[in-house]
Design a protein around this motif. Structure first.
Motif, mmCIF file in Angstrom:
data_model
loop_
_atom_site.group_PDB
_atom_site.id
_atom_site.type_symbol
_atom_site.label_atom_id
_atom_site.label_comp_id
_atom_site.label_asym_id
_atom_site.label_seq_id
_atom_site.Cartn_x
_atom_site.Cartn_y
_atom_site.Cartn_z
ATOM 1 N N UNK A 124 0.835 -1.192 0.000
ATOM 2 C CA UNK A 124 0.000 0.000 0.000
ATOM 3 C C UNK A 124 0.877 1.251 0.000
ATOM 4 N N UNK A 125 0.725 2.080 -1.014
ATOM 5 C CA UNK A 125 1.572 3.256 -1.173
ATOM 6 C C UNK A 125 0.938 4.527 -0.621
ATOM 7 N N UNK A 126 -0.355 4.480 -0.329
ATOM 8 C CA UNK A 126 -1.071 5.732 -0.100
ATOM 9 C C UNK A 126 -0.585 6.464 1.148
ATOM 10 N N UNK A 127 -0.244 5.724 2.199
ATOM 11 C CA UNK A 127 0.261 6.370 3.417
ATOM 12 C C UNK A 127 1.510 7.186 3.103
ATOM 13 N N UNK A 128 2.419 6.606 2.326
ATOM 14 C CA UNK A 128 3.658 7.310 1.998
ATOM 15 C C UNK A 128 3.415 8.419 0.986
ATOM 16 N N UNK A 129 2.422 8.232 0.105
ATOM 17 C CA UNK A 129 2.065 9.310 -0.822
ATOM 18 C C UNK A 129 1.558 10.523 -0.045
ATOM 19 N N UNK A 130 0.737 10.268 0.980
ATOM 20 C CA UNK A 130 0.246 11.366 1.807
ATOM 21 C C UNK A 130 1.392 12.039 2.556
ATOM 22 N N UNK A 131 2.344 11.238 3.049
ATOM 23 C CA UNK A 131 3.506 11.823 3.728
ATOM 24 C C UNK A 131 4.285 12.728 2.782
ATOM 25 N N UNK A 132 4.460 12.258 1.543
ATOM 26 C CA UNK A 132 5.166 13.076 0.563
ATOM 27 C C UNK A 132 4.388 14.352 0.271
ATOM 28 N N UNK A 133 3.085 14.207 0.145
ATOM 29 C CA UNK A 133 2.234 15.362 -0.167
ATOM 30 C C UNK A 133 2.325 16.433 0.917
ATOM 31 N N UNK A 134 2.455 16.019 2.179
ATOM 32 C CA UNK A 134 2.409 16.952 3.300
ATOM 33 C C UNK A 134 3.783 17.445 3.748
ATOM 34 N N UNK A 136 7.889 18.876 3.455
ATOM 35 C CA UNK A 136 8.559 20.018 2.833
ATOM 36 C C UNK A 136 9.076 19.637 1.447
ATOM 37 N N UNK A 137 9.055 20.569 0.491
ATOM 38 C CA UNK A 137 9.517 20.265 -0.870
ATOM 39 C C UNK A 137 10.907 19.653 -0.918
ATOM 40 N N UNK A 138 11.805 20.099 -0.051
ATOM 41 C CA UNK A 138 13.182 19.610 -0.098
ATOM 42 C C UNK A 138 13.283 18.117 0.240
ATOM 43 N N UNK A 139 12.246 17.558 0.871
ATOM 44 C CA UNK A 139 12.270 16.146 1.251
ATOM 45 C C UNK A 139 11.450 15.256 0.327
ATOM 46 N N UNK A 140 10.730 15.843 -0.604
ATOM 47 C CA UNK A 140 9.802 15.063 -1.422
ATOM 48 C C UNK A 140 10.528 14.042 -2.305
ATOM 49 N N UNK A 141 11.612 14.448 -2.960
ATOM 50 C CA UNK A 141 12.325 13.507 -3.820
ATOM 51 C C UNK A 141 12.939 12.369 -3.001
ATOM 52 N N UNK A 142 13.399 12.706 -1.784
ATOM 53 C CA UNK A 142 13.974 11.675 -0.919
ATOM 54 C C UNK A 142 12.913 10.645 -0.530
ATOM 55 N N UNK A 143 11.721 11.103 -0.198
ATOM 56 C CA UNK A 143 10.637 10.166 0.138
ATOM 57 C C UNK A 143 10.262 9.300 -1.051
ATOM 58 N N UNK A 232 -9.210 13.537 -3.253
ATOM 59 C CA UNK A 232 -7.921 13.577 -2.568
ATOM 60 C C UNK A 232 -6.788 13.300 -3.551
ATOM 61 N N UNK A 233 -7.003 12.338 -4.440
ATOM 62 C CA UNK A 233 -5.998 12.026 -5.444
ATOM 63 C C UNK A 233 -5.725 13.191 -6.368
ATOM 64 N N UNK A 234 -6.782 13.912 -6.751
ATOM 65 C CA UNK A 234 -6.602 15.075 -7.616
ATOM 66 C C UNK A 234 -5.776 16.148 -6.913
ATOM 67 N N UNK A 235 -6.042 16.374 -5.638
ATOM 68 C CA UNK A 235 -5.284 17.371 -4.880
ATOM 69 C C UNK A 235 -3.801 17.000 -4.822
ATOM 70 N N UNK A 236 -3.535 15.733 -4.546
ATOM 71 C CA UNK A 236 -2.142 15.274 -4.483
ATOM 72 C C UNK A 236 -1.473 15.423 -5.840
ATOM 73 N N UNK A 237 -2.180 15.033 -6.888
ATOM 74 C CA UNK A 237 -1.601 15.096 -8.232
ATOM 75 C C UNK A 237 -1.275 16.536 -8.620
ATOM 76 N N UNK A 238 -2.162 17.459 -8.281
ATOM 77 C CA UNK A 238 -1.952 18.852 -8.656
ATOM 78 C C UNK A 238 -0.855 19.517 -7.836
ATOM 79 N N UNK A 239 -0.705 19.107 -6.589
ATOM 80 C CA UNK A 239 0.251 19.773 -5.701
ATOM 81 C C UNK A 239 1.583 19.048 -5.566
#
Length: 251
Positions: A124-134, A136-143, A232-239
């Motif tokens: 299940x990826x969604x928990x980690x997708x939400x973590x990435x979404x929330x 800081x930008x500097x950590x998103x690629x690392x996640x 929720x998926x649309x919000x994540x995809x856009x942001x």
């Protein structure tokens, strides 16, 4: 009999149970549980609703106090869905979802529901997708590299198995057990995979899975119950979509 469903529509198993309730035309009272903030661990939930402290949970209230058992709680989506198929008023329709009286057919449904745990749900990826979404930008690629990529790699093995299996049932509307009507196995795994499709992932390398999932997702009750995850998926995809490997993960 009165049914009370304790769940959340961002939870894959919760949606599977609610979709089935609607498919079987069974009335229920909805109780949203804020599982992300620990509401399932509150004493009232653990004591009175589900000792496993998970959602979904179904509380069945008897119609009268003269019944031997006035209230019972059921946890785990697979157990709940099998129960619903056994008590649904329309027995013939319920048997299409779970052929409980046919030992061989029900064994095939059970097989894929059991397989789901270690081959789809485990990744299940969604928990980690939400973590990435929330985060800081500097950590998103690392996640993306440290958390999401290993889950994507693990899921591909299960997807390959599903793809090969569905190829054997290459009809216009394929199902996991080869019947004309989807079963609990289809609903369980479809809700799991639709969670990431809503974010924007596409199963380009797995065309049979994509076609099968699209067929299940077109069912009206599936669409209605999935509205929150789509938003929720649309919000994540856009942001955060630029940080996710949406195009290449399963291509």
């Amino acid at each position: 009999m009165t049914l009370h469903l304790y769940a959340h529509r961002l939870s894959q198993p919760s949606r599977a149970v609610e979709i089935l309730l609607r498919e079987l035309d069974m009335s229920y009272t909805w109780h949203e549980v804020d599982f992300a903030n620990g509401e399932t661990r509150e004493p009232w939930f653990a004591k009175d609703i589900n000792a496993l402290q998970t959602i979904p949970a179904l509380v069945v209230s008897a119609e009268s106090a003269t019944d031997d058992k006035t209230e019972a709680g059921i946890g785990e989506s697979h157990a709940i869905m099998r129960y619903l198929c056994r008590v649904a008023p329309d027995r013939d329709h319920a048997a299409r979802w779970y052929p409980a009286e046919d030992a061989l057919s029900s064994a095939q449904v059970n097989l894929w529901m059991a397989w789901h745990h270690n081959n789809v749900r485990a990744y299940d990826m969604f928990h980690d997708i939400m973590n990435l979404h929330l985060t800081l930008p500097m950590l998103k690629y690392e996640l993306q590299e440290t958390a999401l990529k290993p889950l994507q790699d693990g899921l591909r093995g299960g997807l390959a198995t599903l793809e090969q299996h569905l190829e054997k049932h290459a009809t216009s509307e394929p199902t996991l057990c080869g019947s004309a009507h989807p079963t609990l196995a289809d609903l369980t795994i479809a809700c799991e995979l639709y969670q990431i499709v809503a974010v924007g992932y596409r199963f380009t390398r797995f065309p049979n899975i994509a076609r099968w999932l699209d067929n299940i997702a077109r069912r009206p009750h599936f669409q209605d119950v999935s509205q929150e995850i789509v938003e929720q998926g649309r919000t994540i995809r856009e942001q955060s979509g630029g940080y996710l490997d949406l195009d290449k993960a399963f291509a």
